[in-house]
Design an enzyme around this catalytic site. Structure first.
Site, PDB file in Angstrom:
ATOM      1  N   GLU A 117      -5.029  95.122  63.957  1.00 17.44           N
ATOM      2  CA  GLU A 117      -4.683  95.627  62.559  1.00 17.44           C
ATOM      3  C   GLU A 117      -4.780  94.149  61.957  1.00 17.44           C
ATOM      4  O   GLU A 117      -4.144  93.268  62.131  1.00 17.44           O
ATOM      5  CB  GLU A 117      -3.359  96.296  62.320  1.00 17.44           C
ATOM      6  CG  GLU A 117      -2.950  96.493  61.023  1.00 17.44           C
ATOM      7  CD  GLU A 117      -1.736  97.014  60.795  1.00 17.44           C
ATOM      8  OE1 GLU A 117      -0.746  97.310  61.712  1.00 17.44           O
ATOM      9  OE2 GLU A 117      -1.336  97.457  59.602  1.00 17.44           O
ATOM     10  N   ARG A 129       1.895  94.453  78.393  1.00 11.33           N
ATOM     11  CA  ARG A 129       1.592  93.486  77.210  1.00 11.33           C
ATOM     12  C   ARG A 129       1.907  92.010  77.824  1.00 11.33           C
ATOM     13  O   ARG A 129       2.695  92.054  78.783  1.00 11.33           O
ATOM     14  CB  ARG A 129       1.960  93.631  75.897  1.00 11.33           C
ATOM     15  CG  ARG A 129       3.433  93.683  75.901  1.00 11.33           C
ATOM     16  CD  ARG A 129       3.875  94.247  74.705  1.00 11.33           C
ATOM     17  NE  ARG A 129       3.728  93.356  73.516  1.00 11.33           N
ATOM     18  CZ  ARG A 129       2.897  93.837  72.359  1.00 11.33           C
ATOM     19  NH1 ARG A 129       2.711  95.254  72.499  1.00 11.33           N
ATOM     20  NH2 ARG A 129       2.903  93.057  71.324  1.00 11.33           N
ATOM     21  N   LYS A 132       3.351  89.569  65.496  1.00  9.95           N
ATOM     22  CA  LYS A 132       2.855  89.214  64.217  1.00  9.95           C
ATOM     23  C   LYS A 132       4.160  89.269  63.197  1.00  9.95           C
ATOM     24  O   LYS A 132       4.205  88.555  62.188  1.00  9.95           O
ATOM     25  CB  LYS A 132       1.820  90.045  63.600  1.00  9.95           C
ATOM     26  CG  LYS A 132       0.533  89.727  64.314  1.00  9.95           C
ATOM     27  CD  LYS A 132      -0.631  90.473  63.933  1.00  9.95           C
ATOM     28  CE  LYS A 132      -0.853  91.851  64.499  1.00  9.95           C
ATOM     29  NZ  LYS A 132      -2.088  92.681  64.253  1.00  9.95           N
TER      30      LYS A 132
HETATM   31  P1  ATP Z   1       2.185  92.661  67.052  1.00  8.73           P
HETATM   32  O1  ATP Z   1       3.123  93.337  67.769  1.00  8.73           O
HETATM   33  O2  ATP Z   1       1.940  91.234  67.260  1.00  8.73           O
HETATM   34  O3  ATP Z   1       1.971  93.063  65.497  1.00  8.73           O
HETATM   35  P2  ATP Z   1       0.123  94.628  67.709  1.00  8.73           P
HETATM   36  O4  ATP Z   1       0.092  95.394  68.751  1.00  8.73           O
HETATM   37  O5  ATP Z   1       0.812  95.479  66.492  1.00  8.73           O
HETATM   38  O6  ATP Z   1       0.781  93.344  67.627  1.00  8.73           O
HETATM   39  P3  ATP Z   1      -2.550  94.897  66.820  1.00  8.73           P
HETATM   40  O7  ATP Z   1      -3.364  94.306  65.912  1.00  8.73           O
HETATM   41  O8  ATP Z   1      -2.152  96.306  66.694  1.00  8.73           O
HETATM   42  O9  ATP Z   1      -1.338  93.999  67.205  1.00  8.73           O
HETATM   43  O10 ATP Z   1      -3.256  94.640  68.240  1.00  8.73           O
HETATM   44  C1  ATP Z   1      -4.559  94.862  68.796  1.00  8.73           C
HETATM   45  C2  ATP Z   1      -4.785  95.037  70.262  1.00  8.73           C
HETATM   46  O11 ATP Z   1      -4.010  93.913  70.851  1.00  8.73           O
HETATM   47  C3  ATP Z   1      -3.894  96.251  70.534  1.00  8.73           C
HETATM   48  O12 ATP Z   1      -4.839  96.696  71.445  1.00  8.73           O
HETATM   49  C4  ATP Z   1      -2.806  95.579  71.583  1.00  8.73           C
HETATM   50  O13 ATP Z   1      -2.520  96.586  72.385  1.00  8.73           O
HETATM   51  C5  ATP Z   1      -3.207  94.082  71.871  1.00  8.73           C
HETATM   52  N1  ATP Z   1      -1.928  93.437  71.972  1.00  8.73           N
HETATM   53  C6  ATP Z   1      -1.040  93.248  71.123  1.00  8.73           C
HETATM   54  N2  ATP Z   1      -0.280  92.247  71.463  1.00  8.73           N
HETATM   55  C7  ATP Z   1      -0.340  92.099  72.888  1.00  8.73           C
HETATM   56  C8  ATP Z   1       0.063  91.524  73.868  1.00  8.73           C
HETATM   57  N3  ATP Z   1       1.352  90.722  73.785  1.00  8.73           N
HETATM   58  N4  ATP Z   1      -0.394  91.640  75.308  1.00  8.73           N
HETATM   59  C9  ATP Z   1      -1.716  92.266  75.404  1.00  8.73           C
HETATM   60  N5  ATP Z   1      -2.341  92.875  74.420  1.00  8.73           N
HETATM   61  C10 ATP Z   1      -1.689  92.766  73.126  1.00  8.73           C
HETATM   62 MG    MG Z   2      -0.059  97.492  66.042  1.00 13.07          MG
END
Ligand code: ATP
Ligand code: MG
Length: 557
Positions: free
Chosen positions: A38, A262, A272
């Site tokens: 995102e 994760r 984020k």
């Molecule tokens: P955040 O919690 O930092 O906002 P998010 O999961 O909302 O992270 P996205 O932009 O939706 O962020 O993530 C894009 C991809 O990265 C998704 O497929 C998510 O599963 C993966 N991802 C995000 N954080 C991690 C992590 N700590 N370890 C592995 N994969 C991750």
């Molecule tokens: Mg997300």
């Protein structure tokens, strides 16, 4: 096939699934993954794990990987984030086969919603957000049906079209899937598919005032793109049932969703939401502050893409959650930099050293190789004269017995130059040592002695007449080992995690290219800062020290 030709066992359970699918021709031999961020912030090291996994599968199984921006929340998303995400993925060494935006599909997603309404599988609900929450029930109690659940198809279609046309304010209605308010899986209790949000979107502007929810958008985007393996983190395990329901109900092409744990890591925050707070409050110097666990922060700090990929390889991919030691990432970095980084001279905290018996006007040059194990890096000559800078920490007035560096009466080697012995110490009015005076032994030219006399300490040095001034930024962990707490803002942060010192570097480094990496001998790995380093006024970030705590722990067992 002989034993030695046996293909290696797949490195993780997802690779095992992919290999199995290839063997059974499940997807007609295709492997097509995607990385779906995102654009609401910069990528962090957790995202690197997902990037390496998804792009790595495409690379290793002759498949494809899309970069897809999951941009369904106009309030939080910005073009700056889109640009930074692309830059970071490329920098990590990956190239996407296609770049898509979920917003590219808004019209198609809308049509899918209309189809669900026509099938009697979706309805417009006019409860408030708070009421919807109350009606949803709990893990122990089933939910209750909304009084609007039995609206007729025509009424639903009319309301949904008027939602799109902008007739209603935010929150007046939502579109919900009609599934089962008593499902043990709360995700399945008539999930929201669309909400009204009168906000401009970074790509579609004000074309839309209703936006599809993540769960509805994600599976449809995967389906439209012909994804085979839709890989996400474990929090989405319960959402898989909805993913399957949407695609099955609509009779669409149906990728499979797989979940992995994760990345969690000591000394960082991988969310984020938390990182954006640090940026907005000004605690850090932007998303790419060298203390940030963002990919851009690591890049500015001097990390190499190779070291981050190696790290992602070593941590593996599994379904069980764990916490990875930050020291493992540093270990991967040191291995890479040790093999590649040129060795150069820098004095961080200078102390004047004068060689009293060295001819006043004489200048000699000594040859220094750039890398002890890589002759191809070549060498350069460094000037040597009577006035030198040494590291303040290499001198001690009242030295203990095992002190092998400089002290009154002690002899040390100046690297590649001469042996010198401290004969006098000069102090200022406050008693601080401001100069050490030495005598050198001309017979030790090159830094070794014919008479078998040994010195234990070897110091780095710079000619004070030739050295270039430089700023060094030394970093410590910003976050405590267990990561930041959720309570108070900035709680537990190490605000003393940046120390700036001013010293000198060898003459040629005054013009160091921003982003250039090196090892300052005996001091650590550094990188010229991409924001603040200027020709004639270089600024070096310490990437990491030379000592590898991880390797030491491994040896201890
Ligand atoms: P955040 O919690 O930092 O906002 P998010 O999961 O909302 O992270 P996205 O932009 O939706 O962020 O993530 C894009 C991809 O990265 C998704 O497929 C998510 O599963 C993966 N991802 C995000 N954080 C991690 C992590 N700590 N370890 C592995 N994969 C991750
Ligand atoms: Mg997300």
């Amino acid at each position: 096939m002989s034993d030695t030709e046996k293909p290696a066992a797949p490195k993780n359970f997802i690779r095992a699934i992919v290999e199995d699918d290839l063997a059974t021709n499940k997807w007609e031999g295709r492997v097509h993954t995607r990385f779906p961020p995102e654009p609401n912030g910069y990528l962090h090291i957790g995202h690197a794990k997902s990037i390496c996994l998804n792009f790595g599968l495409a690379r290793d199984y002759d498949g494809k990987c899309n970069l897809r921006f999951d941009d369904t929340n106009p309030l939080k998303e910005e073009v700056e984030y889109v640009d930074s995400i692309q830059e970071d993925v490329r920098w990590l060494g990956f190239t996407w086969d296609n770049r898509f935006f979920a917003s590219d599909y808004f019209e198609r997603i809308f049509e899918c919603a209309v189809k669900l309404i026509e099938m009697g599988k979706a309805y417009v609900d006019s409860l408030s957000a708070e009421e919807i929450r109350q009606y949803r029930g709990t893990l122990k109690e089933p939910g209750r049906n909304s009084p609007f659940r039995e609206r007729g198809v025509e009424e639903n279609l009319d309301l949904f079209r008027r939602m799109r046309a902008g007739e209603f304010p935010d929150g007046a209605h939502v579109l919900r899937a009609k599934i089962d308010m008593a499902s043990p899986n709360i995700v399945m209790r008539d999930p929201t598919l669309y909400r009204i949000r009168h906000a401009a979107h970074h790509r579609t502007g004000t074309n839309w005032c209703i936006y599809p929810m993540y769960d509805f958008t994600h599976c449809l985007s995967d389906s439209f793109e012909g994804i085979t393996h839709s890989i996400c983190t474990l929090e989405f395990e319960n959402n898989r049932e909805l993913y399957d329901w949407v695609l099955d109900t609509l009779g669409l092409y149906h990728p499979r969703q797989y979940e992995f744990a994760r990345l969690n890591m000591t000394h960082v925050a991988l969310s984020k939401r938390k990182l954006i707070k640090l940026v907005e409050s000004g605690v850090v110097d932007g998303w790419d502050d060298p203390r940030m666990p963002t990919i851009s922060g690591f890049r500015r700090r001097g990390y190499t893409p190779e070291s981050i990929r190696d790290f992602c390889e070593r941590i593996g991919v599994a379904r069980s959650a764990n916490v990875v030691d930050y020291a493992l990432l540093e270990h991967c970095l040191r291995e890479d930099l040790n093999a590649r980084a040129p060795r150069v001279m820098g004095v961080l905290r200078p102390l004047k050293l004068t060689i009293v018996n060295y001819p006043e006007d004489q200048v000699e040059e000594f040859e220094f190789p750039y890398h002890p194990e890589d002759e191809s890096q070549g060498s350069r000559k460094l000037p040597f004269c009577r006035d030198l800078w040494i590291e303040r920490t290499d001198f001690m007035e009242d030295a203990p017995k095992k002190w092998f560096r400089l002290a009154p009466g002690k002899e040390v080697r100046l690297r590649y130059a001469y042996y010198v012995r401290c004969v006098e110490v000069v102090k200022d009015a406050s008693g601080e040592v401001v100069e050490v005076r030495c005598e050198y032994d001309p017979a030790t030219k090159g830094g070794w002695s014919d008479d078998g006399r040994k010195v234990k300490g070897t110091l780095h040095w710079l000619s004070a007449r030739h050295a270039a001034p430089a700023e060094f930024r030394l970093y410590d962990h910003l976050f405590p080992a267990e990561g930041p707490s959720d309570e108070a803002e900035g709680d537990g942060l190490n605000l003393d995690s940046l120390e700036i010192v001013r010293g000198y570097v060898e003459p040629g480094l005054a013009q160091a290219e921003p982003g250039w990496r090196c090892q300052f001998e005996r001091t650590g790995y550094f990188c010229a800062d991409t924001r603040h380093s200027k020709p004639g006024a270089p600024v070096f970030n310490r990437t990491t020290g030379l000592r590898d705590s991880f390797a030491r722990e491994m040896q201890k067992g």
